[in-house]
Design a protein around this motif. Structure first.
Motif, short mmCIF file in Angstrom:
data_model
loop_
_atom_site.label_atom_id
_atom_site.label_comp_id
_atom_site.label_asym_id
_atom_site.label_seq_id
_atom_site.Cartn_x
_atom_site.Cartn_y
_atom_site.Cartn_z
N ASP A 167 0.89 -1.12 -0.09
CA ASP A 167 -0.14 0.10 0.12
C ASP A 167 0.94 1.01 0.06
OD1 ASP A 167 -2.36 -1.75 -0.04
OD2 ASP A 167 -2.10 -1.22 1.81
N ALA A 168 0.72 1.84 -0.65
CA ALA A 168 1.62 3.37 -0.68
C ALA A 168 0.61 4.53 -0.45
CB ALA A 168 1.57 4.15 -1.61
N ALA A 169 0.76 5.64 -0.14
CA ALA A 169 0.26 7.00 0.49
C ALA A 169 -0.21 7.51 -0.86
CB ALA A 169 0.66 7.77 1.16
N GLY A 170 0.12 7.51 -2.08
CA GLY A 170 -0.60 8.25 -3.00
C GLY A 170 -0.43 7.21 -4.62
N SER A 171 -0.79 7.64 -5.68
CA SER A 171 -0.01 6.88 -6.77
C SER A 171 0.49 7.78 -8.19
CB SER A 171 -1.06 5.41 -7.74
OG SER A 171 -2.32 6.05 -7.85
N GLY A 172 0.83 7.64 -8.77
CA GLY A 172 1.25 8.48 -9.79
C GLY A 172 2.58 8.34 -10.87
N PRO A 173 3.08 9.18 -11.67
CA PRO A 173 3.94 8.83 -12.43
C PRO A 173 5.38 8.38 -11.23
CG PRO A 173 3.18 10.66 -13.14
CD PRO A 173 2.20 10.39 -12.20
N LEU A 174 6.37 7.05 -11.96
CA LEU A 174 7.59 7.04 -11.38
C LEU A 174 8.60 7.27 -12.06
CD1 LEU A 174 6.01 3.06 -10.48
CD2 LEU A 174 6.27 5.12 -8.71
N VAL A 175 9.76 7.05 -11.16
CA VAL A 175 11.09 7.26 -12.18
C VAL A 175 11.60 6.04 -11.11
CG1 VAL A 175 11.13 8.69 -10.86
CG2 VAL A 175 12.97 8.52 -13.25
N VAL A 176 12.59 5.62 -11.82
CA VAL A 176 14.14 4.82 -10.93
C VAL A 176 14.97 5.28 -11.57
CG1 VAL A 176 14.35 2.43 -10.62
CG2 VAL A 176 12.41 3.26 -11.45
N ASP A 177 16.22 5.80 -10.13
CA ASP A 177 16.96 6.01 -10.43
C ASP A 177 17.81 4.80 -10.47
OD1 ASP A 177 18.20 5.53 -8.15
OD2 ASP A 177 18.45 6.81 -6.98
N ALA A 178 19.95 5.50 -11.41
CA ALA A 178 20.43 4.53 -11.22
C ALA A 178 20.77 2.87 -10.17
CB ALA A 178 21.86 5.03 -11.31
N ALA A 179 21.12 3.21 -8.85
CA ALA A 179 20.63 2.42 -7.77
C ALA A 179 19.54 1.42 -7.69
CB ALA A 179 21.02 3.96 -6.43
N GLY A 180 18.26 2.03 -7.98
CA GLY A 180 17.32 1.53 -7.97
C GLY A 180 16.22 1.71 -7.39
N GLN A 181 16.43 3.25 -6.09
CA GLN A 181 15.58 3.89 -5.84
C GLN A 181 14.87 4.36 -6.25
OE1 GLN A 181 18.25 5.23 -1.70
NE2 GLN A 181 17.08 6.78 -3.46
N ILE A 182 12.82 4.17 -6.23
CA ILE A 182 11.65 4.10 -6.64
C ILE A 182 11.50 5.80 -6.20
CG2 ILE A 182 9.47 3.87 -7.67
CD1 ILE A 182 10.95 0.84 -6.16
N TYR A 183 10.89 6.78 -7.40
CA TYR A 183 10.25 8.30 -6.78
C TYR A 183 8.78 8.55 -6.95
CZ TYR A 183 15.39 9.01 -5.82
OH TYR A 183 16.43 8.85 -4.84
N LEU A 184 8.15 8.09 -6.59
CA LEU A 184 6.80 8.71 -7.71
C LEU A 184 6.09 10.28 -6.87
CD1 LEU A 184 3.67 5.89 -6.12
CD2 LEU A 184 3.45 8.32 -6.64
N LEU A 185 5.61 10.58 -7.85
CA LEU A 185 4.81 12.05 -7.58
C LEU A 185 3.53 11.86 -8.10
CD1 LEU A 185 5.31 15.15 -8.38
CD2 LEU A 185 5.06 14.55 -10.88
N PRO A 231 0.41 16.57 -11.64
CA PRO A 231 1.74 16.11 -12.04
C PRO A 231 1.49 16.19 -13.34
CG PRO A 231 0.11 13.78 -11.70
CD PRO A 231 -0.79 15.44 -11.17
N VAL A 232 3.19 17.14 -13.36
CA VAL A 232 3.02 16.94 -15.54
C VAL A 232 4.41 15.66 -16.06
CG1 VAL A 232 4.37 18.24 -17.15
CG2 VAL A 232 2.30 19.36 -15.38
N GLY A 233 4.92 15.72 -15.26
CA GLY A 233 6.20 15.29 -15.30
C GLY A 233 7.82 14.35 -13.98
N ILE A 234 8.04 13.83 -13.64
CA ILE A 234 9.19 13.90 -13.03
C ILE A 234 10.36 12.43 -13.85
CG2 ILE A 234 7.99 11.23 -11.81
CD1 ILE A 234 9.05 11.87 -9.61
N ASP A 235 12.04 12.93 -13.29
CA ASP A 235 13.26 12.16 -13.72
C ASP A 235 13.88 12.71 -12.75
OD1 ASP A 235 14.64 11.43 -15.29
OD2 ASP A 235 14.59 12.82 -17.02
N VAL A 236 14.91 12.21 -12.85
CA VAL A 236 15.78 11.55 -11.76
C VAL A 236 17.71 11.98 -12.39
CG1 VAL A 236 16.38 9.32 -11.19
CG2 VAL A 236 16.73 10.65 -9.52
N GLY A 237 17.92 12.21 -11.98
CA GLY A 237 19.71 12.76 -12.27
C GLY A 237 21.03 11.87 -11.22
N ASP A 238 21.78 11.93 -11.21
CA ASP A 238 22.35 11.59 -10.32
C ASP A 238 22.48 11.68 -9.18
OD1 ASP A 238 24.06 9.87 -12.25
OD2 ASP A 238 25.32 11.11 -12.91
N ASP A 239 22.30 13.41 -8.78
CA ASP A 239 22.68 13.96 -7.87
C ASP A 239 20.95 14.41 -7.15
OD1 ASP A 239 22.87 15.76 -9.88
OD2 ASP A 239 24.26 16.91 -8.69
#
Length: 438
Positions: free
Chosen positions: A155-173, A203-211
Motif C-alpha cells: 500500500d502507498a500513500a498515493g499513485s502517479g508517475p514513477l521514475v527509478v534512479d541508477a541505484a534502483g530507488q523509486i520516486y513517485l509523484l 503532476p506533469v512529469g518526474i525524472d532523476v539524475g545522479d544528484d
C-alpha cells in the motif's frame, strides 16, 4: 514552500473522477482475465485487425506455379513464404509472434499479466525490474521481475508517475500526496506532501539524475503556469523552483532530464501569438533558457519526450492526418528526423522511451471512435521496426496505455482497461506485456 513533510494521507480518487478516460481505446490481453503470468506468447492473443504498417525490405522466397503455366502463382500471406510486398510470413495468423496476419512485423509477446484495478505510473530499472503504481482499490506500488512474476506489492500513500534512479530507488509523484521515495525492496525512505492545498496539484512529469530529482506540476490553483522543482534525492527538500512565464497559458505533458537541461513539452498560447508548440528548457540551476519549439510537422501538440545518451532529444506526438509521430532532435534542438508512422489516426501518445542501441519505443492510443492503441519500436534513424496493435474495441471497453520501458534485452508496456457494463457500472483491470526486442 510547496512541499512539506507529510502528515495525513489525502482522500483517494474515486472511480467517477477517473471515468473521464473512457474515450480511450480498448485492448484485450490474454485469453481471459488473469492474475498470473503466461509463459508462452501463443496463449496471448492480440489484434484481429492487423496493422497497416509494413516495414523492412521484403525478401522474395520460393514461389509455386498454378499448374497450367510457367508463371508463378501469386503469393498468399500465411503460406510461410516471404513474397513481394510482405515484410515477413511465418505461416500462421497469430499477431503476437513477431509476424501478424497481414505479414507485417509485430511485437513478439512473451508474457502477459492482468490484475484488477488501474495503474497511473510505470517505470523500469536498469536491471529490468518493472514498477507500477495505481489503485486496487487503494493506492499501491508493485514490483515485477523481468519475466513478469510479482516481487512485492505494498500500500502507498498515493499513485502517479514513477521514475527509478541508477541505484534502483523509486520516486513517485502523486496528484494529491506529493512525492514519495522507496528503496528497491519496497522500504519507504521519505515522503513530502502538499502544503495544505485544498485542490490537487496535477503532476506533469518526474525524472532523476545522479544528484537530484526533478518534478513538474501546474501552479496550484491557476493551472496556467508550470512549476519545475529540483529536490534533494536523500530527503525530498526543495533546492529551487522555477515557473513558465506569466502571460503564457501552458498545456504541459511531460518532463525529462537530458544532460544538463530539464525539458517540459506541450503547448503554450497567448492573445498575441495564439497556440504554439512548447519545449520549455531550464538549466540545472533553474534558469529558463527557452520556451518555444520549431515544429515543421505542425502536429499542434507534442506530449512525450526522452533523451538519448549523446544528448539528443526524442519527441512523440500525434496528428489527425498522419497518426503517431516520432521526432529526433540534436542537442541544439535542430531537426535530425521526423517519422509519421501512420496507421493509427488521432493518436494520443502517452510515452516515448529511448533504449539500448538508440532504439525508441512509443506507446499511445486513438482518441477517436475507432479506439486502437499501439506500441511502436523504432531504430535510431527513425525506421519503424515493428508495431504491436491492440485488438479492435468492443462496445463499452476502453483502454488507456500508460507506459513503456526497455529492459536489457526486452520491452515492457503497461496500461489499464475500462469496461462499462449494461447496468452502467464500470470495472477496471490493468495489464503488463513483455515483448522480445529482436
Amino acid at each position: 514552500m510547496f512541499l512539506l513533510p507529510y502528515t495525513t494521507p489525502p482522500a483517494l480518487l474515486g472511480v467517477s473522477a477517473l471515468a473521464l478516460s473512457a474515450c480511450i481505446p480498448s485492448i484485450v490481453v490474454g485469453d481471459s482475465p488473469q492474475d498470473e503470468t503466461t509463459a508462452s506468447s501463443s496463449t496471448t492473443p492480440g489484434s484481429t485487425t492487423a496493422p497497416d504498417l509494413p516495414t523492412g525490405d521484403p525478401t522474395d522466397g520460393a514461389t509455386a506455379t498454378d499448374g497450367t503455366t510457367d508463371e508463378p502463382a501469386p503469393g498468399v500471406c500465411g503460406d510461410g513464404v516471404v513474397n513481394a510486398g510482405e515484410a515477413c510470413d511465418d505461416g500462421d495468423d497469430e499477431p503476437n509472434d513477431g509476424c501478424d496476419a497481414a505479414c507485417t512485423r509485430s511485437g513478439e509477446v512473451v508474457w502477459t499479466v492482468e490484475r484488477d484495478g488501474e495503474i497511473f505510473g510505470f517505470a523500469m530499472a536498469a536491471d529490468g525490474t518493472i514498477y507500477v503504481s495505481g489503485h486496487d482499490p487503494v493506492s499501491f506500488l508493485a514490483a515485477f521481475a523481468p519475466d513478469g512474476s510479482e516481487q512485492w506489492h505494498i500500500d502507498a500513500a498515493g499513485s502517479g508517475p514513477l521514475v527509478v534512479d541508477a541505484a534502483g530507488q523509486i520516486y513517485l509523484l502523486s496528484k494529491f500526496s506529493g512525492v514519495l521515495a522507496f528503496a528497491p525492496d519496497s522500504t519507504a525512505l521519505w515522503h513530502v506532501g502538499p502544503d495544505g492545498e485544498s485542490t490537487p496539484n496535477p503532476p506533469v512529469g518526474i525524472d532523476v539524475g545522479d544528484d537530484a530529482l526533478y518534478i513538474a506540476n501546474y501552479e496550484p490553483g491557476a493551472q496556467e503556469r508550470v512549476v519545475v522543482r529540483r529536490l534533494e534525492k536523500g530527503t525530498g527538500a526543495i533546492v529551487w523552483e522555477a515557473l513558465t512565464p506569466e502571460g503564457e497559458d501552458v498545456d504541459a505533458q511531460d518532463l525529462a532530464l537530458v544532460g544538463e537541461r530539464i525539458f517540459v513539452v506541450g503547448k503554450t498560447w497567448n492573445d498575441v501569438d495564439g497556440v504554439r508548440p512548447m519545449l520549455a528548457t531550464f538549466d540545472t540551476a533553474g534558469a529558463l533558457l527557452g520556451l518555444e519549439l520549431d515544429d515543421p510537422i505542425d502536429s499542434r501538440l507534442w506530449n512525450a519526450l526522452d533523451g538519448l545518451g549523446n544528448g539528443d532529444l526524442v519527441l512523440a506526438g500525434g496528428s489527425a492526418d498522419v497518426g503517431l509521430i516520432v521526432r529526433r532532435l540534436h542537442p541544439d534542438q535542430s531537426e535530425q528526423w521526423s517519422n509519421a508512422t501512420g496507421g493509427v489516426p488521432n493518436i494520443w501518445t502517452q510515452r516515448v522511451i529511448a533504449g539500448p542501441g538508440d532504439r525508441i519505443a512509443a506507446i499511445g492510443s486513438d482518441i477517436g471512435k475507432d479506439g486502437v492503441g499501439a506500441v511502436n519500436l523504432h531504430a535510431g534513424d527513425g525506421a519503424l521496426l515493428w508495431s504491436s496493435k491492440f485488438s479492435s474495441p468492443e462496445e463499452g471497453v476502453n483502454e488507456d496505455p500508460i507506459g513503456v520501458g526497455f529492459g536489457p534485452d526486452f520491452l515492457v508496456a503497461g496500461g489499464s482497461i475500462w469496461t462499462q457494463h449494461e447496468d452502467q457500472n464500470i470495472t477496471t483491470t490493468w495489464w503488463l506485456r513483455g515483448f522480445a526486442l529482436d
